[in-house]
Design a protein around this motif. Structure first.
Motif, mmCIF file in Angstrom:
data_model
loop_
_atom_site.group_PDB
_atom_site.id
_atom_site.type_symbol
_atom_site.label_atom_id
_atom_site.label_comp_id
_atom_site.label_asym_id
_atom_site.label_seq_id
_atom_site.Cartn_x
_atom_site.Cartn_y
_atom_site.Cartn_z
ATOM 1 N N SER A 111 42.089 -0.429 -1.278
ATOM 2 C CA SER A 111 42.982 0.439 -2.061
ATOM 3 C C SER A 111 42.555 0.462 -3.523
ATOM 4 O O SER A 111 42.427 1.534 -4.133
ATOM 5 C CB SER A 111 44.429 -0.040 -1.967
ATOM 6 N N SER A 142 38.971 2.060 -3.849
ATOM 7 C CA SER A 142 38.945 3.510 -3.650
ATOM 8 C C SER A 142 39.596 4.227 -4.841
ATOM 9 O O SER A 142 39.110 5.266 -5.292
ATOM 10 C CB SER A 142 39.599 3.915 -2.331
ATOM 11 N N TRP A 179 37.556 6.924 -7.013
ATOM 12 C CA TRP A 179 37.988 8.314 -7.173
ATOM 13 C C TRP A 179 38.220 8.655 -8.644
ATOM 14 O O TRP A 179 38.008 9.798 -9.051
ATOM 15 C CB TRP A 179 39.222 8.609 -6.320
ATOM 16 N N ALA A 203 33.202 6.649 -2.875
ATOM 17 C CA ALA A 203 34.660 6.797 -2.836
ATOM 18 C C ALA A 203 35.123 7.203 -1.444
ATOM 19 O O ALA A 203 36.117 6.677 -0.927
ATOM 20 C CB ALA A 203 35.107 7.828 -3.867
ATOM 21 N N SER A 204 34.401 8.120 -0.826
ATOM 22 C CA SER A 204 34.759 8.566 0.527
ATOM 23 C C SER A 204 34.603 7.438 1.535
ATOM 24 O O SER A 204 35.458 7.254 2.415
ATOM 25 C CB SER A 204 33.881 9.744 0.939
ATOM 26 N N THR A 252 37.344 4.863 1.077
ATOM 27 C CA THR A 252 38.598 5.422 1.577
ATOM 28 C C THR A 252 38.614 5.408 3.099
ATOM 29 O O THR A 252 39.650 5.095 3.712
ATOM 30 C CB THR A 252 38.802 6.857 1.038
ATOM 31 N N LEU A 260 39.423 1.980 4.122
ATOM 32 C CA LEU A 260 40.856 1.753 3.941
ATOM 33 C C LEU A 260 41.635 2.326 5.119
ATOM 34 O O LEU A 260 42.519 1.662 5.663
ATOM 35 C CB LEU A 260 41.334 2.366 2.627
ATOM 36 N N LEU A 261 41.309 3.540 5.520
ATOM 37 C CA LEU A 261 42.023 4.166 6.642
ATOM 38 C C LEU A 261 41.814 3.385 7.940
ATOM 39 O O LEU A 261 42.752 3.193 8.723
ATOM 40 C CB LEU A 261 41.579 5.619 6.803
#
Length: 114
Positions: free
Chosen positions: A73, A76, A80, A93-94, A97, A100-101
């Protein structure tokens, strides 16, 4: 699919994400490979232990994954912000993320399924 198999798959996912991060920038992303390998390996380890009947491994995996959620979290968010400041960090960043997902899905899975 059992939680054991899910954790093994999650570990492979973390390793592959770490490898992708490293390959995208080998000079500056050595930590991506190290963290992907270390935490991917730890997740596989928890999955194997859980598969062998060590039920406490589910709680260890949950604690580890919650920690990763916090780290991903923060990382990312920072990545971003750099993208918004026109730094070339979109891939990183992608990828963070996405990790994270995947971690949030793993937490949900461990909480919901026995």
């Amino acid at each position: 699919m059992t939680n054991s198999k899910w954790l093994i798959g999650y570990g492979v996912f973390l390793f592959l994400c770490g490898m992708a991060g490293y390959l995208s920038n080998p000079a500056a992303a050595k930590t991506a490979l190290i963290s992907g390998t270390a935490f991917g390996g730890l997740s596989v380890f928890w999955g194997v232990l859980l598969g062998k009947g060590f039920n406490w491994a589910k709680w260890a995996a949950l604690a580890t994954t919650l920690m990763l959620c916090a780290v991903f979290s923060i990382r990312s968010f920072i990545s971003w912000q750099k993208v918004m400041a026109d730094e070339p960090k979109t891939f990183a960043a992608s990828l963070i993320t996405l990790m994270l997902l995947g971690s949030l899905a793993t937490v949900a899975r461990l909480i919901v399924r026995k």
